[in-house]
Design a protein around this motif. Structure first.
Motif, PDB file in Angstrom:
ATOM      1  N   PRO A   1       0.824  -1.213   0.000  1.00  0.00           N
ATOM      2  CA  PRO A   1       0.000   0.000   0.000  1.00  0.00           C
ATOM      3  C   PRO A   1       0.859   1.265   0.000  1.00  0.00           C
ATOM      4  N   LEU A   2       0.362   2.293  -0.673  1.00  0.00           N
ATOM      5  CA  LEU A   2       0.970   3.622  -0.632  1.00  0.00           C
ATOM      6  C   LEU A   2       0.089   4.482   0.269  1.00  0.00           C
ATOM      7  N   VAL A   3       0.657   4.958   1.378  1.00  0.00           N
ATOM      8  CA  VAL A   3      -0.091   5.686   2.401  1.00  0.00           C
ATOM      9  C   VAL A   3       0.142   7.182   2.200  1.00  0.00           C
ATOM     10  N   VAL A   4      -0.877   7.889   1.758  1.00  0.00           N
ATOM     11  CA  VAL A   4      -0.757   9.318   1.466  1.00  0.00           C
ATOM     12  C   VAL A   4      -1.119  10.137   2.700  1.00  0.00           C
ATOM     13  N   SER A   5      -0.314  11.174   2.959  1.00  0.00           N
ATOM     14  CA  SER A   5      -0.553  12.051   4.101  1.00  0.00           C
ATOM     15  C   SER A   5      -0.547  13.501   3.636  1.00  0.00           C
ATOM     16  N   TYR A   6      -0.846  14.393   4.570  1.00  0.00           N
ATOM     17  CA  TYR A   6      -0.954  15.820   4.239  1.00  0.00           C
ATOM     18  C   TYR A   6      -0.537  16.652   5.445  1.00  0.00           C
ATOM     19  N   GLY A   7       0.149  17.728   5.176  1.00  0.00           N
ATOM     20  CA  GLY A   7       0.512  18.640   6.255  1.00  0.00           C
ATOM     21  C   GLY A   7       1.317  19.813   5.735  1.00  0.00           C
ATOM     22  N   LEU A   8       1.569  20.743   6.618  1.00  0.00           N
ATOM     23  CA  LEU A   8       2.349  21.930   6.301  1.00  0.00           C
ATOM     24  C   LEU A   8       3.382  22.153   7.395  1.00  0.00           C
ATOM     25  N   SER A   9       4.496  22.790   7.029  1.00  0.00           N
ATOM     26  CA  SER A   9       5.494  23.152   8.034  1.00  0.00           C
ATOM     27  C   SER A   9       4.875  24.026   9.116  1.00  0.00           C
ATOM     28  N   GLU A  10       3.905  24.857   8.729  1.00  0.00           N
ATOM     29  CA  GLU A  10       3.255  25.758   9.685  1.00  0.00           C
ATOM     30  C   GLU A  10       2.426  25.017  10.725  1.00  0.00           C
ATOM     31  N   ALA A  11       2.155  23.736  10.486  1.00  0.00           N
ATOM     32  CA  ALA A  11       1.509  22.873  11.482  1.00  0.00           C
ATOM     33  C   ALA A  11       2.450  21.722  11.837  1.00  0.00           C
ATOM     34  N   THR A  12       3.724  22.011  11.883  1.00  0.00           N
ATOM     35  CA  THR A  12       4.842  21.108  12.193  1.00  0.00           C
ATOM     36  C   THR A  12       5.172  20.179  11.042  1.00  0.00           C
ATOM     37  N   CYS A  13       4.253  19.306  10.651  1.00  0.00           N
ATOM     38  CA  CYS A  13       4.563  18.386   9.552  1.00  0.00           C
ATOM     39  C   CYS A  13       3.316  17.733   8.984  1.00  0.00           C
ATOM     40  N   THR A  14       2.641  16.888   9.783  1.00  0.00           N
ATOM     41  CA  THR A  14       1.541  16.067   9.271  1.00  0.00           C
ATOM     42  C   THR A  14       0.271  16.310  10.074  1.00  0.00           C
ATOM     43  N   SER A  15      -0.838  16.528   9.368  1.00  0.00           N
ATOM     44  CA  SER A  15      -2.124  16.727  10.040  1.00  0.00           C
ATOM     45  C   SER A  15      -3.133  15.640   9.702  1.00  0.00           C
ATOM     46  N   THR A  16      -3.028  15.057   8.504  1.00  0.00           N
ATOM     47  CA  THR A  16      -3.884  13.923   8.150  1.00  0.00           C
ATOM     48  C   THR A  16      -3.032  12.843   7.499  1.00  0.00           C
ATOM     49  N   MET A  17      -3.465  11.613   7.652  1.00  0.00           N
ATOM     50  CA  MET A  17      -2.715  10.495   7.069  1.00  0.00           C
ATOM     51  C   MET A  17      -3.648   9.311   6.871  1.00  0.00           C
ATOM     52  N   ASN A  18      -3.450   8.595   5.791  1.00  0.00           N
ATOM     53  CA  ASN A  18      -4.180   7.349   5.591  1.00  0.00           C
ATOM     54  C   ASN A  18      -3.638   6.286   6.542  1.00  0.00           C
ATOM     55  N   PRO A  19      -4.507   5.613   7.289  1.00  0.00           N
ATOM     56  CA  PRO A  19      -4.036   4.485   8.090  1.00  0.00           C
ATOM     57  C   PRO A  19      -3.460   3.410   7.166  1.00  0.00           C
ATOM     58  N   PRO A  20      -2.268   2.878   7.460  1.00  0.00           N
ATOM     59  CA  PRO A  20      -1.631   1.916   6.558  1.00  0.00           C
ATOM     60  C   PRO A  20      -2.503   0.700   6.236  1.00  0.00           C
ATOM     61  N   GLU A  21      -3.358   0.290   7.197  1.00  0.00           N
ATOM     62  CA  GLU A  21      -4.135  -0.932   6.980  1.00  0.00           C
ATOM     63  C   GLU A  21      -5.447  -0.684   6.241  1.00  0.00           C
ATOM     64  N   ARG A  22      -5.827   0.580   6.026  1.00  0.00           N
ATOM     65  CA  ARG A  22      -7.089   0.848   5.319  1.00  0.00           C
ATOM     66  C   ARG A  22      -7.017   2.179   4.566  1.00  0.00           C
ATOM     67  N   ARG A  23      -6.038   2.288   3.720  1.00  0.00           N
ATOM     68  CA  ARG A  23      -5.875   3.530   2.958  1.00  0.00           C
ATOM     69  C   ARG A  23      -6.964   3.662   1.891  1.00  0.00           C
ATOM     70  N   LYS A  24      -7.287   4.902   1.551  1.00  0.00           N
ATOM     71  CA  LYS A  24      -8.245   5.173   0.487  1.00  0.00           C
ATOM     72  C   LYS A  24      -7.548   5.992  -0.590  1.00  0.00           C
TER      73      LYS A  24
END
Length: 487
Positions: free
Chosen positions: A286-309
């Protein structure tokens, strides 16, 4: 519980050392005992160099064990520390240092000659080897509101801005990522991203060190060495941007699998569903896609590895709140509706240094990205406010065109930008990278888009490039493509 990220790391490394765990596998094998000893030594060296709580310290070095130990040693001594890009020109470095009030610079011995120039005389500079001290120093009074990390970004003006992050923000991000991914001592991370990028430190140093995982360090990403590490060093996961995986694809042996690999992580730039599926098919995980900005440190949302969409950027990390707002009225978007992605919580930066612009309003970080939540709480990016192309008064999302174009069998990669038009104001222009052996058939590609989207989405022009231009961390450089539009 310790209230600084330095104390959290120190406590974690003590546990990992007692368990006999290895922190770094390659380019040299380093136990957690050895790594903490090196961090302590550098912390003592920084303290002796008159680095105190809140002192701004820059580190310019390759991705080595000593560079990493020096970074966390500076933080343990109370400094607000920043990895700087090794390829920076001295005048750019001087500008960055002036913007944030940086007066201390640590440079790898192999690079230090470049920075002994008159424009940098206001910076006290030492080599890594000259900084190691005796014993250990720990600023025991560090707390969540103390400054810990500095990252540089630039806005539309191109002038540097310092993103100031506190210890509490780093703790919030790290705890959320560990909980979401289940990172554990039996994990091995193949680290291919630069250290001066927020993901390269927050998610690829702090997270595995807290969890007791091991690192495989690749100083600079190149497709062939990365694949060799997948074959020989048994990583369980790897983090990259879409461009990194796209550049690895032609070098993979068809059908080859990497038995230790559990998943791949992807963030920092949008990815089309077509490329997502191609990467998963090629690597077999699986390819687990995440999202975030440096202004919020790094990561704010992420696909769970076992159930990515596929097509989403995942669910919200613990400790953070992500909501959608109407960018004009600031009202909350209706359930299932589109809105600007805004983030609040302890992971937010303290603010910008060197810029009057502050994107945090009433406690919410305005990202400029548009998104929509589905019924399961998975967020999808639907566009970007600034990237929206206004054609004859109608709003066009480049992402919609890119998603369709990327499914064409001749297209390997693509990007759509707006171009000025005397009649319509703006029109979409598409740039495509074709698969080997394919040639550009502009009429065919336009008809392909027309078959799925309204007429206004059909690009006025489609150009073929050997490769899309990228910036220092592998994101597609839309500014560079807009500059090409006028040529």
């Amino acid at each position: 519980m310790a209230e600084s990220i330095s104390a959290r790391l120190r406590e974690a490394m003590t546990r990992h050392a007692s368990a006999g765990l290895t922190a770094i596998i390659t380019p040299e094998s380093v136990s957690y005992t050895d790594l903490q000893t090196r961090i302590d030594s550098f912390a003592a060296g920084f303290h002796a160099w008159d680095v105190r709580r809140g002192t701004m310290v820059g580190v310019i070095a390759s991705k080595t064990v000593d560079a990493i130990a020096a970074y966390f040693g500076a933080m343990q001594a109370g400094a607000c520390v920043c990895f700087l890009e090794p390829g920076l020109a001295p005048d750019i470095l001087a500008e960055q240092a002036e913007v944030v009030g940086m007066r201390h610079l640590v440079v790898d011995e192999t690079l230090i000659a470049r920075f002994h120039v008159s424009i940098l005389t206001r910076l006290a500079t030492k080599s890594l080897s000259d900084l190691k001290g005796e014993g250990a120093f720990v600023d025991e009074a560090l707390g969540p509101q103390d400054n810990a990390m500095l990252l540089f970004t630039s806005g539309s003006t191109g002038r540097p801005k310092g993103v100031l992050l506190r210890h509490g923000a780093l703790i919030c991000n790290a705890e959320g990522v560990v909980q979401h991914t289940g990172t554990a001592p039996d994990d091995r991370l193949l680290h291919v991203m630069p250290l001066y990028h927020t993901n390269g430190v927050n998610n690829q140093l702090i997270v595995p060190f807290l969890a007791g995982a091991s690192l495989i360090l690749l100083d600079r990403f190149k497709p062939e060495p990365a694949i060799e590490h997948l074959r020989n060093d048994r990583p369980t996961y790897m983090t990259g941007v879409p461009t990194i995986y796209a550049r690895m694809l032609p070098h993979l042996v068809p059908g080859e699998r990497f038995p230790s690999l559990k998943f791949l992580r992807c963030g920092s730039a949008p990815i089309t569903p077509a490329l997502h599926e191609q990467i998963e098919a090629a690597f077999g995980v699986p390819l687990v896609v995440s999202y975030g900005l440096s202004e919020a440190t790094c990561t704010s949302t992420m696909n769970p590895p076992e159930r990515r969409k596929i097509g989403t950027i995942g669910t919200v990390l613990a400790g953070q709140t992500v909501s959608l707002f109407d960018p004009v009225t600031n009202a909350l978007a209706p359930e299932g509706g589109e809105g600007e992605i805004r983030i609040t919580g302890p992971a937010l930066m303290a603010g910008y240094l060197g810029s009057a612009e502050q994107p945090i309003v009433d406690g919410w970080l305005h990202t400029g990205d548009l998104g929509r939540f589905d019924e399961d709480g998975f967020l999808a990016i639907t566009g970007r406010i600034k990237d929206v192309i206004i054609r004859g008064g109608e709003n066009i999302s480049p992402a919609l065109i890119e998603r369709q174009l990327a499914t064409h069998p001749a297209v390997r990669d693509c990007c759509v930008v707006g171009a000025s038009d005397p009649d319509l104001g703006e029109v979409p222009i598409a740039f495509v990278v074709l698969h080997e052996g394919k040639s550009l058939n502009e009429v065919d590609l336009k008809n392909f888009i027309r078959g799925a989207l309204a007429r206004i989405y059909v690009p006025t022009e489609i150009r073929s490039l050997a490769v899309l231009p990228t910036n220092g961390v592998g994101k597609t450089d839309r500014k560079a493509l807009k500059a090409l539009v006028s040529t």
